[in-house]
Motif scaffolding. Sequence first.
Motif, PDB file in Angstrom:
ATOM      1  N   ALA A 170       0.838  -1.203   0.000  1.00  0.00           N
ATOM      2  CA  ALA A 170       0.000   0.000   0.000  1.00  0.00           C
ATOM      3  C   ALA A 170       0.869   1.247   0.000  1.00  0.00           C
ATOM      4  O   ALA A 170       0.569   2.232  -0.696  1.00  0.00           O
ATOM      5  CB  ALA A 170      -0.934  -0.012   1.208  1.00  0.00           C
ATOM      6  N   GLY A 171       1.955   1.224   0.753  1.00  0.00           N
ATOM      7  CA  GLY A 171       2.859   2.356   0.784  1.00  0.00           C
ATOM      8  C   GLY A 171       3.529   2.598  -0.549  1.00  0.00           C
ATOM      9  O   GLY A 171       3.671   3.749  -0.991  1.00  0.00           O
ATOM     10  N   GLU A 172       3.959   1.531  -1.206  1.00  0.00           N
ATOM     11  CA  GLU A 172       4.585   1.690  -2.521  1.00  0.00           C
ATOM     12  C   GLU A 172       3.637   2.374  -3.502  1.00  0.00           C
ATOM     13  O   GLU A 172       4.044   3.243  -4.289  1.00  0.00           O
ATOM     14  CB  GLU A 172       4.990   0.326  -3.076  1.00  0.00           C
ATOM     15  N   GLU A 173       2.368   1.984  -3.452  1.00  0.00           N
ATOM     16  CA  GLU A 173       1.408   2.553  -4.393  1.00  0.00           C
ATOM     17  C   GLU A 173       1.085   4.003  -4.042  1.00  0.00           C
ATOM     18  O   GLU A 173       0.946   4.851  -4.934  1.00  0.00           O
ATOM     19  CB  GLU A 173       0.155   1.681  -4.452  1.00  0.00           C
ATOM     20  N   LEU A 174       0.954   4.305  -2.749  1.00  0.00           N
ATOM     21  CA  LEU A 174       0.723   5.696  -2.352  1.00  0.00           C
ATOM     22  C   LEU A 174       1.905   6.575  -2.739  1.00  0.00           C
ATOM     23  O   LEU A 174       1.731   7.686  -3.249  1.00  0.00           O
ATOM     24  CB  LEU A 174       0.468   5.773  -0.845  1.00  0.00           C
ATOM     25  N   ARG A 175       3.092   6.080  -2.477  1.00  0.00           N
ATOM     26  CA  ARG A 175       4.282   6.863  -2.813  1.00  0.00           C
ATOM     27  C   ARG A 175       4.339   7.146  -4.308  1.00  0.00           C
ATOM     28  O   ARG A 175       4.717   8.244  -4.729  1.00  0.00           O
ATOM     29  CB  ARG A 175       5.537   6.118  -2.370  1.00  0.00           C
ATOM     30  N   ALA A 176       3.949   6.186  -5.122  1.00  0.00           N
ATOM     31  CA  ALA A 176       4.019   6.351  -6.574  1.00  0.00           C
ATOM     32  C   ALA A 176       3.108   7.466  -7.068  1.00  0.00           C
ATOM     33  O   ALA A 176       3.371   8.062  -8.125  1.00  0.00           O
ATOM     34  CB  ALA A 176       3.661   5.043  -7.272  1.00  0.00           C
ATOM     35  N   ILE A 177       2.046   7.771  -6.313  1.00  0.00           N
ATOM     36  CA  ILE A 177       1.127   8.830  -6.750  1.00  0.00           C
ATOM     37  C   ILE A 177       1.321  10.110  -5.938  1.00  0.00           C
ATOM     38  O   ILE A 177       0.510  11.039  -6.025  1.00  0.00           O
ATOM     39  CB  ILE A 177      -0.339   8.351  -6.684  1.00  0.00           C
ATOM     40  N   GLN A 222       6.512   2.307   6.400  1.00  0.00           N
ATOM     41  CA  GLN A 222       7.688   3.175   6.466  1.00  0.00           C
ATOM     42  C   GLN A 222       8.864   2.606   5.696  1.00  0.00           C
ATOM     43  O   GLN A 222       9.709   3.359   5.226  1.00  0.00           O
ATOM     44  CB  GLN A 222       7.998   3.498   7.919  1.00  0.00           C
ATOM     45  N   GLU A 223       8.915   1.285   5.505  1.00  0.00           N
ATOM     46  CA  GLU A 223       9.920   0.706   4.609  1.00  0.00           C
ATOM     47  C   GLU A 223       9.689   1.149   3.168  1.00  0.00           C
ATOM     48  O   GLU A 223      10.633   1.219   2.372  1.00  0.00           O
ATOM     49  CB  GLU A 223       9.878  -0.819   4.694  1.00  0.00           C
ATOM     50  N   SER A 224       8.440   1.449   2.832  1.00  0.00           N
ATOM     51  CA  SER A 224       8.122   1.848   1.462  1.00  0.00           C
ATOM     52  C   SER A 224       8.332   3.336   1.224  1.00  0.00           C
ATOM     53  O   SER A 224       8.170   3.813   0.097  1.00  0.00           O
ATOM     54  CB  SER A 224       6.662   1.488   1.145  1.00  0.00           C
ATOM     55  N   GLY A 225       8.657   4.088   2.279  1.00  0.00           N
ATOM     56  CA  GLY A 225       8.874   5.514   2.123  1.00  0.00           C
ATOM     57  C   GLY A 225       7.645   6.361   2.350  1.00  0.00           C
ATOM     58  O   GLY A 225       7.580   7.507   1.901  1.00  0.00           O
ATOM     59  N   VAL A 226       6.661   5.806   3.060  1.00  0.00           N
ATOM     60  CA  VAL A 226       5.451   6.549   3.419  1.00  0.00           C
ATOM     61  C   VAL A 226       5.354   6.609   4.937  1.00  0.00           C
ATOM     62  O   VAL A 226       5.581   5.603   5.625  1.00  0.00           O
ATOM     63  CB  VAL A 226       4.193   5.883   2.818  1.00  0.00           C
ATOM     64  N   ALA A 227       5.025   7.784   5.460  1.00  0.00           N
ATOM     65  CA  ALA A 227       4.872   7.940   6.903  1.00  0.00           C
ATOM     66  C   ALA A 227       3.569   7.306   7.360  1.00  0.00           C
ATOM     67  O   ALA A 227       2.494   7.675   6.898  1.00  0.00           O
ATOM     68  CB  ALA A 227       4.893   9.422   7.276  1.00  0.00           C
ATOM     69  N   ALA A 228       3.661   6.342   8.261  1.00  0.00           N
ATOM     70  CA  ALA A 228       2.473   5.770   8.880  1.00  0.00           C
ATOM     71  C   ALA A 228       2.015   6.659  10.023  1.00  0.00           C
ATOM     72  O   ALA A 228       2.794   7.452  10.570  1.00  0.00           O
ATOM     73  CB  ALA A 228       2.767   4.360   9.381  1.00  0.00           C
ATOM     74  N   THR A 229       0.748   6.529  10.410  1.00  0.00           N
ATOM     75  CA  THR A 229       0.182   7.334  11.485  1.00  0.00           C
ATOM     76  C   THR A 229      -0.660   6.436  12.381  1.00  0.00           C
ATOM     77  O   THR A 229      -1.704   5.924  11.949  1.00  0.00           O
ATOM     78  CB  THR A 229      -0.704   8.465  10.933  1.00  0.00           C
ATOM     79  N   ALA A 270       7.825   1.995  19.437  1.00  0.00           N
ATOM     80  CA  ALA A 270       8.990   1.113  19.370  1.00  0.00           C
ATOM     81  C   ALA A 270       9.341   0.750  17.929  1.00  0.00           C
ATOM     82  O   ALA A 270      10.505   0.510  17.605  1.00  0.00           O
ATOM     83  CB  ALA A 270       8.741  -0.148  20.191  1.00  0.00           C
ATOM     84  N   ALA A 271       8.318   0.719  17.069  1.00  0.00           N
ATOM     85  CA  ALA A 271       8.542   0.394  15.657  1.00  0.00           C
ATOM     86  C   ALA A 271       9.011   1.597  14.849  1.00  0.00           C
ATOM     87  O   ALA A 271       9.247   1.489  13.649  1.00  0.00           O
ATOM     88  CB  ALA A 271       7.265  -0.178  15.041  1.00  0.00           C
ATOM     89  N   GLY A 272       9.150   2.769  15.502  1.00  0.00           N
ATOM     90  CA  GLY A 272       9.638   3.949  14.818  1.00  0.00           C
ATOM     91  C   GLY A 272       8.572   4.750  14.100  1.00  0.00           C
ATOM     92  O   GLY A 272       8.851   5.395  13.087  1.00  0.00           O
ATOM     93  N   ILE A 273       7.355   4.746  14.614  1.00  0.00           N
ATOM     94  CA  ILE A 273       6.241   5.430  13.949  1.00  0.00           C
ATOM     95  C   ILE A 273       6.578   6.890  13.675  1.00  0.00           C
ATOM     96  O   ILE A 273       7.101   7.602  14.519  1.00  0.00           O
ATOM     97  CB  ILE A 273       4.959   5.319  14.812  1.00  0.00           C
ATOM     98  N   ASP A 274       6.258   7.338  12.463  1.00  0.00           N
ATOM     99  CA  ASP A 274       6.556   8.709  12.051  1.00  0.00           C
ATOM    100  C   ASP A 274       5.576   9.722  12.614  1.00  0.00           C
ATOM    101  O   ASP A 274       5.937  10.871  12.874  1.00  0.00           O
ATOM    102  CB  ASP A 274       6.547   8.819  10.524  1.00  0.00           C
TER     103      ASP A 274
END
Length: 597
Positions: A170-177, A222-229, A270-274
């Motif tokens: 999902a992150g990869e696809e969001l980042r692409a747009i 976050q591995e895909s380059g999108v900030a999770a919330t 702990a997982a590094g949430i942005d």
Amino acid sequence: MPSRRTVLAASAGVTAGLTVGSTAYAARPDDDKLRALISRMTLEEKVGQLFVTRVYGHSATAPDQADVDANLRELGVRSAAELIAKYHVGGVIYFIWAHNTRDPHQIADLSNGIQRASLARPRGLPVLVSTDQEHGIVCRVGRPATLFPGAMAVGAGGSTADARALGRIAGEELRAIGIRQDYSPVADVNVNPANPVIGVRSFGADPDAVARLVAAEVRGYQESGVAATAKHFPGHGDTAVDSHYGFPVITHTREVWERLDAVPFRAAIAAGIDSIMTAHILVPALDDSGDPATLSRPILTGILRERLGYDGVVVTDALDMAGVRTKYGDDRVPVLALKAGVDQLLNPPELDVAWNAVLKAVQDGELTEARLDVSILRILRLKTRLGLFERPYVSQSGVERAVGVRGHLATADRIAERTTTLLVNEGSLLPLSRRAHRRILVVGADPASPSGTTGPPTGVLATALTELGFTATALSTGTAPAPETIDRAVWAAADADAVVVGTYNVSASSSQRTLVERLLATGKPVVAVAVRNPYDVAQLPSVKACLATYSWTDVELRAAARVIAGRVAPRGRLPVPVQRADAPARVLYPLGYGLSY
């Protein structure tokens, strides 16, 4: 309670880390450069960086006339480009109803147009584009993007690997747009079956299981380059009031909050949430002032910052929601949120009122520029981590390579197959046989379709069953079928070998119960499919077979069809307990329950 001293920030050029209350945070490699950038910003630019707002239109510079009219009416500008020029906003949120998300290529163009408009300004700051892409019943970007099962379905599957894959894809696809901040995952522990706003958006009722899945999905995004919330802090899972329309009160003690609500947020940190989103709820055990958590310094600074040690971005839930507007006016809410410890102010009802209120609070000395600098540094750190300064634009070829590609769609289907939960199967009615049950009538509720659907649930399910070798027809009976509608369904069942009925939030007084009972009285095999809350099964005591899908999006309905047809075995397990309808204090089906064949 930790110290509640005023938030302090190092002045421009100082290399020390942030100090929040009594908690010191380490400086980061780019801080000197970012502080130098902040020192050159005007006060108006600083105020703008704190806001994330809607804007109407599919284009940053040439929206349709209806969207121009909406922008002028609500924002005082004609387009996203004018919005950025006037308010210097640091973020934009996309909505379907704002006509931002027609298709992936258009979304990519809109994102590029927004970045181009902002980067042309004197300071040239990139915009953080966000949306609510939770999957399941809350999706802002629809097909042909890959749509996954929602959180409670993923909770039924119980796989952290699936949760992480969901976040990554999902992150990869969001980042692409061009969308780089997703307001997901929901970290609320849903322990109230009557919860009208969280429900199936939560992974479940077990805080440890929710924590594992939240952490996994965070890592994937976050591995895909999108900030999770992670949302909605300090926990929105035990309320019978929707904070969009009212002011919920959580009556948990401090001890209950620690062992229930806090657990997934600790895991996310702990997982590094942005970023973490606040809740417009009252929690007297955490702050007895009567203020919602979004405006509570004891909660956001005292607990989230100082006790939990979180130094990422804190974003409000939408400021146009009733839960945050019941006590203070729209001019006070953004100022009080900043004083509480918030960084991003999301979607105020009147941007001009909110923006000018923050500006005036600084000019009058209620807020200091140093306080704004603390939040701006966090926001710019996030934009730096996401690579927005170096790579603000996306490409159409990148859209083609990432969005809705075959491998992503196949992964979504496989995850969905592991979530469908079989709750009742008397006499081994399921799976249905193509020989004995060739003609299937699909009836039931057709709730408003989220963007993850191609049509009404009855039609999607009927099509999927037909593709699996049955002859299925669809008849929508709605969420409150009238007597004549029920008669029509019973009449249609006479020509069927079996009936599949989709149910949606069945209550004791719901005419959906009457529909199911009348269909059962025909003597035809009846399979109930709860397309939202699994609690429906408690209201259907006579049904011989019942599945829970946790949403009515295509991916979950197609998986349910494969289970009904016996192509795959049901593997989901209840992530929430189901209480008896006639004795709510007693459990009908416990957490972890699920049948197979």
